[in-house]
Write an enzyme that holds these catalytic residues in place. Structure first.
Site: not given
Length: 266
Positions: A113, A136, A138, A166, A207
């Site tokens: 990626e 990134h 999951h 918050e 994802h």
């Protein structure tokens, strides 16, 4: 291998974060990736050596010349701390691709990626000169939420703002949401970059999540906050007796903390 850079703060922080995210259950097997734009001082610790060049089209102009510490394709975050020289590397971004100038031993390469990372960095640098990090993973509950909630920026953001106080303080710029897309290709990279022009967080339906920031702690903190709110939502959405934080209450919080949330999301 340059031991000065191997033992540097940047490398140790990335390696520690990969393990932390694995322990939280957010990076199973080879799931997730991290990239970190090195400062000039950090990049100067890398000794010049023979490098491998990888061609890549459509490099963003404002990324050329940047040195980026990034996780390897197929790297298992549970093991990064014990195998840094294979699972992490530094690339120098060039006009026609990138050179691997540290790490990625035995012919390893950056995450599949990588193009998404380059486009994401480019988008955020255009609006925030202090930007340096893309994370990134999951995260479980935020991924769960994409199965039971409308997939629009406004709806997703407003729901999470209404869960815990918050949220609107931590991400007043809101969240971008993308429908399911094939990961690793140019299309999802471009779509993610478009969202990042207006916010620091993007959710990929079914994802995971991506967050950006000026430090690893900054980006990871955004994911922690979003996922905590998503967890509360998933545990309560079908049994509530209250509506959560109201729009007027969100405006009160914003005024008290002198923040300007995206008005169209209120």
């Amino acid at each position: 291998m340059n031991n000065n850079f191997l033992n540097s703060k940047a490398v140790n922080e990335v390696a520690d974060l990969t393990y932390t995210m694995w322990r939280m259950g957010w990076d199973e097997k080879n799931g997730g990736n991290i990239s970190y734009i090195l400062s000039d001082e950090e990049a100067s610790q890398i000794e010049a050596s023979a490098s491998r060049f990888v061609e890549l089209e459509n490099i963003p102009e404002n990324m050329i010349g940047k040195y980026i510490l990034i996780t390897a394709s197929g790297s298992n975050f549970r093991l990064v701390k014990e195998d840094i020289i294979h699972t992490l590397g530094v690339i120098k971004v060039e006009k026609a691709g990138y050179s691997i100038c540290w790490g990625f031993e035995e012919e390893n390469r950056p995450t599949s990626e990588i193009y998404m990372h380059l486009l994401s960095h480019s988008a955020r640098l255009k609006v925030d000169s202090t930007h340096r990090v893309v994370v990134h993973n999951h995260a479980t509950e935020i991924s769960e939420m994409t199965f039971v909630h409308p997939l629009t920026d406004k709806a997703f953001t407003r729901t999470l703002w209404g869960i815990i106080t918050e949220c609107i303080i931590v991400f007043p710029d809101g969240i971008g949401v993308l429908p399911w897309m094939v990961c690793g290709n140019e299309e999802i990279g471009q779509a993610t970059a478009e969202k990042l022009a207006d916010c620091r967080i993007v959710v990929w339906a079914h994802h995971g999540i991506l967050a950006t920031g000026n430090s690893l702690n900054d980006a990871f903190g955004l994911i922690e906050t979003v996922n905590k709110a998503a967890k509360i939502y998933m545990n309560t959405f079908d049994k509530r007796i209250t509506d959560g934080i109201t729009t007027e209450q969100l405006k009160e919080v914003s005024a008290f903390f002198s923040i300007q949330p995206r008005e169209e999301f209120l």
